[in-house]
Design a protein around this motif. Structure first.
Motif, PDB file in Angstrom:
ATOM      1  N   ASP A 270       0.861  -1.176   0.000  1.00 49.80           N
ATOM      2  CA  ASP A 270       0.000   0.000   0.000  1.00 49.80           C
ATOM      3  C   ASP A 270       0.902   1.230   0.000  1.00 49.80           C
ATOM      4  OD1 ASP A 270      -0.088   1.401   2.948  1.00 49.80           O
ATOM      5  OD2 ASP A 270       0.335  -0.744   3.082  1.00 49.80           O
ATOM      6  N   PRO A 271       0.445   2.350  -0.553  1.00 43.72           N
ATOM      7  CA  PRO A 271       1.313   3.528  -0.697  1.00 43.72           C
ATOM      8  C   PRO A 271       1.929   4.026   0.606  1.00 43.72           C
ATOM      9  CG  PRO A 271      -0.657   3.786  -2.031  1.00 43.72           C
ATOM     10  CD  PRO A 271      -0.872   2.552  -1.196  1.00 43.72           C
ATOM     11  N   GLU A 272       1.156   4.053   1.685  1.00 46.48           N
ATOM     12  CA  GLU A 272       1.652   4.603   2.946  1.00 46.48           C
ATOM     13  C   GLU A 272       2.777   3.757   3.520  1.00 46.48           C
ATOM     14  OE1 GLU A 272      -0.005   5.561   7.464  1.00 46.48           O
ATOM     15  OE2 GLU A 272      -1.408   5.463   5.782  1.00 46.48           O
ATOM     16  N   ALA A 311       1.445   7.612  -6.271  1.00 47.00           N
ATOM     17  CA  ALA A 311       2.053   8.053  -5.006  1.00 47.00           C
ATOM     18  C   ALA A 311       3.562   8.239  -5.103  1.00 47.00           C
ATOM     19  CB  ALA A 311       1.724   7.050  -3.904  1.00 47.00           C
ATOM     20  N   CYS A 312       4.261   7.349  -5.810  1.00 47.94           N
ATOM     21  CA  CYS A 312       5.726   7.366  -5.769  1.00 47.94           C
ATOM     22  C   CYS A 312       6.316   8.638  -6.368  1.00 47.94           C
ATOM     23  CB  CYS A 312       6.286   6.132  -6.471  1.00 47.94           C
ATOM     24  SG  CYS A 312       6.145   6.151  -8.260  1.00 47.94           S
ATOM     25  N   VAL A 313       5.556   9.319  -7.189  1.00 48.59           N
ATOM     26  CA  VAL A 313       6.039  10.567  -7.788  1.00 48.59           C
ATOM     27  C   VAL A 313       6.238  11.633  -6.716  1.00 48.59           C
ATOM     28  CG1 VAL A 313       5.512  12.361  -9.491  1.00 48.59           C
ATOM     29  CG2 VAL A 313       4.886   9.995  -9.956  1.00 48.59           C
ATOM     30  N   ARG A 314       5.484  11.534  -5.623  1.00 49.16           N
ATOM     31  CA  ARG A 314       5.564  12.527  -4.547  1.00 49.16           C
ATOM     32  C   ARG A 314       6.556  12.134  -3.446  1.00 49.16           C
ATOM     33  NH1 ARG A 314       0.119  12.225  -6.022  1.00 49.16           N
ATOM     34  NH2 ARG A 314      -0.351  10.666  -4.419  1.00 49.16           N
ATOM     35  N   TRP A 315       7.174  10.962  -3.559  1.00 48.38           N
ATOM     36  CA  TRP A 315       8.158  10.533  -2.572  1.00 48.38           C
ATOM     37  C   TRP A 315       9.516  11.170  -2.854  1.00 48.38           C
ATOM     38  CZ3 TRP A 315       7.302   4.507  -3.038  1.00 48.38           C
ATOM     39  CH2 TRP A 315       5.978   4.206  -2.685  1.00 48.38           C
ATOM     40  N   GLN A 316      10.455  10.941  -1.944  1.00 54.68           N
ATOM     41  CA  GLN A 316      11.829  11.308  -2.246  1.00 54.68           C
ATOM     42  C   GLN A 316      12.238  10.573  -3.526  1.00 54.68           C
ATOM     43  OE1 GLN A 316      14.693  11.611   1.119  1.00 54.68           O
ATOM     44  NE2 GLN A 316      13.073  10.654   2.356  1.00 54.68           N
ATOM     45  N   PHE A 330      -0.400  -0.271 -16.002  1.00 55.43           N
ATOM     46  CA  PHE A 330      -1.226   0.485 -15.061  1.00 55.43           C
ATOM     47  C   PHE A 330      -0.363   1.409 -14.204  1.00 55.43           C
ATOM     48  CE2 PHE A 330      -3.555  -3.505 -15.818  1.00 55.43           C
ATOM     49  CZ  PHE A 330      -4.737  -2.990 -16.314  1.00 55.43           C
ATOM     50  N   PHE A 331       0.770   0.899 -13.743  1.00 57.89           N
ATOM     51  CA  PHE A 331       1.693   1.716 -12.950  1.00 57.89           C
ATOM     52  C   PHE A 331       2.257   2.843 -13.807  1.00 57.89           C
ATOM     53  CE2 PHE A 331       5.645   3.085 -11.188  1.00 57.89           C
ATOM     54  CZ  PHE A 331       5.583   2.883  -9.827  1.00 57.89           C
ATOM     55  N   LEU A 332       2.737   2.497 -14.990  1.00 57.88           N
ATOM     56  CA  LEU A 332       3.405   3.471 -15.856  1.00 57.88           C
ATOM     57  C   LEU A 332       2.473   4.613 -16.235  1.00 57.88           C
ATOM     58  CD1 LEU A 332       5.973   4.164 -17.436  1.00 57.88           C
ATOM     59  CD2 LEU A 332       5.067   2.814 -19.333  1.00 57.88           C
ATOM     60  N   LYS A 333       1.256   4.274 -16.613  1.00 64.35           N
ATOM     61  CA  LYS A 333       0.298   5.309 -17.025  1.00 64.35           C
ATOM     62  C   LYS A 333       0.006   6.280 -15.885  1.00 64.35           C
ATOM     63  CE  LYS A 333      -4.347   5.960 -18.936  1.00 64.35           C
ATOM     64  NZ  LYS A 333      -5.607   5.293 -19.369  1.00 64.35           N
ATOM     65  N   SER A 334      -0.188   5.734 -14.664  1.00 58.83           N
ATOM     66  CA  SER A 334      -0.487   6.583 -13.510  1.00 58.83           C
ATOM     67  C   SER A 334       0.710   7.457 -13.141  1.00 58.83           C
ATOM     68  CB  SER A 334      -0.886   5.718 -12.315  1.00 58.83           C
ATOM     69  OG  SER A 334      -2.061   5.001 -12.576  1.00 58.83           O
ATOM     70  N   ALA A 335       1.911   6.886 -13.171  1.00 55.38           N
ATOM     71  CA  ALA A 335       3.114   7.628 -12.793  1.00 55.38           C
ATOM     72  C   ALA A 335       3.382   8.764 -13.775  1.00 55.38           C
ATOM     73  CB  ALA A 335       4.307   6.681 -12.730  1.00 55.38           C
TER      74      ALA A 335
END
Length: 402
Positions: A270-272, A311-316, A330-335
């Protein structure tokens, strides 16, 4: 004759079901301590930690996990894969209880395997009827089944609240939901607080041969303490308990002058939770020249891939993002929609473990932190094993430090 035969078959099936139910009730009553572990993150770890603590306390204990790989754990801590001829099914818990009863178990610790809310309730009310229920935490995962909101996940997990027993939880945000659930089922609620988690010292955590979370240890200690096992005895047993195949581990690899630190965090999805582990790895290996994030995707978990991609775009930031497994689209399109630079992304959906390793080496510089996330099943497990088998043994590292 046809209707008569059908009627006879029906009667026989009903009688067999009745007999099976009687045997199951007898098996349940023969095991005085029944612990049902539910939650979003940490179920498998908490199940193993509690079982280890109970064994150290002298209780004949069986356990069953359904995390990365389903395992039946016997009183001597040996384990074997759970046989599933037709795939996962909650009714297998009947067989697990029967096995524990055959070993004369005084305690059984079972990880909840159900996702659908009604099956979670069924697992508790019919198959386990626990004396001690556990909800580790609530995170926005499996929203397509338990959602659509995180709060809905909390309500779904509350379905495993036992009747007239004790419910333990380390969750803070949705504690009011569990308070309502225990009131309805005349059960006592014992919440593990941030103060309890902080009481688990770094020295106590150093004894674990893998990366464990203080929250999981604090929760397991609270359960063991309630069952009369002192802290030190329980901790000793927890450290000896074999970790789950998906437990967070670190492999240190030296490869022709390069230093590669591979963190197996595939079990967090999960993202968190995943961001917490990413940050933990970055802090621990802050001196690494390159940061490489690997996301193992699954075609049957598109929502999870979309969540992590957004979510990962907003991480360090990482220097590179490697997408493996299946359904990486699905991951690539969202990122990309969230602004991730395409030049940082490598889609390796059909690449072997050895090819992925070579790609990492090419981009590692003099040192690199590589963190695997997303899903443990599928290529996540095999890639983690690939790195682990090439890492420096823990004993050798200790000698070097000494």
């Amino acid at each position: 004759m046809g209707p008569v035969i059908l009627l006879l078959v029906f009667v026989v099936l009903v009688l067999l079901a009745f007999v099976e139910a009687l045997f199951h009730r007898r098996n349940l009553s023969s095991i005085p301590i029944r612990i049902h572990v539910n939650g979003t993150r940490g179920k498998s770890s908490v199940t193993r930690l509690i079982a280890g603590g109970l064994r150290a306390g002298g209780l004949v204990t069986c356990a069953k996990t359904t995390g990365t790989l389903a395992r039946m754990i016997l009183p001597d801590a040996s384990e074997y894969p759970v046989f599933r001829p037709v795939g996962p099914n909650v009714i297998e818990q009947v067989r697990i209880v029967a096995t524990a009863a055959s070993y004369g178990a005084q305690a059984i610790v079972v990880e909840c395997m159900a996702l659908q809310p009604h099956l979670q309730w069924l697992s508790e009310s019919r198959f386990l009827q626990s004396t001690h229920g556990i909800i580790t935490n609530v995170r926005p995962d499996h929203l397509e089944v338990m959602g659509p909101k995180e709060e809905d996940v909390a309500w779904a997990l509350a379905g495993t609240t036992p009747v007239g027993a004790i419910l333990f939880t380390a969750e803070q945000k949705y504690l009011p939901i569990f308070e309502k659930a225990v009131l309805d089922r005349k059960t006592r609620l014992l919440a593990v607080t941030p103060k309890d988690v902080a009481a688990v010292t770094d020295e106590e955590m150093e004894g674990f041969p893998y990366v464990e979370h203080k929250e999981n240890v604090a929760l397991a200690l609270r359960v063991c303490g309630e069952l009369g096992i002192d802290r030190q005895t329980a901790l000793t047993g927890m450290r000896k308990a074999p970790p789950d195949p998906g437990a967070m581990t670190v492999s240190h690899i030296r490869f022709f002058g390069r230093q590669i630190y591979f963190v197996n965090a595939f079990a967090a999805n999960d993202p968190e939770s995943t961001e917490q582990l990413w940050n933990m790895a970055l802090n621990r290996y802050a001196g690494a020249e390159k940061r490489i994030a690997i996301f193992n995707c699954r075609t049957d978990r598109p929502v999870r891939s979309q969540q992590l991609g957004q979510a990962c775009v907003r991480w360090q930031p990482a220097d590179y993002y490697l997408l493996i497994g299946s359904g990486t689209y699905f991951f690539l399109k969202s990122a990309i929609s969230e602004g991730m630079p395409l030049r940082k992304v490598l889609v390796l959906e059909h690449d072997s473990d050895s090819d992925i390793f070579e790609i990492i080496v090419e981009r590692a510089g003099r040192s690199a932190l590589v963190v695997g996330m997303g899903n443990a099943k599928g290529q996540g497990l095999s890639l983690a094993r690939f790195f682990q088998n090439r890492g420096i043994l823990r004993e050798a590292l200790k000698k070097e430090v000494a």
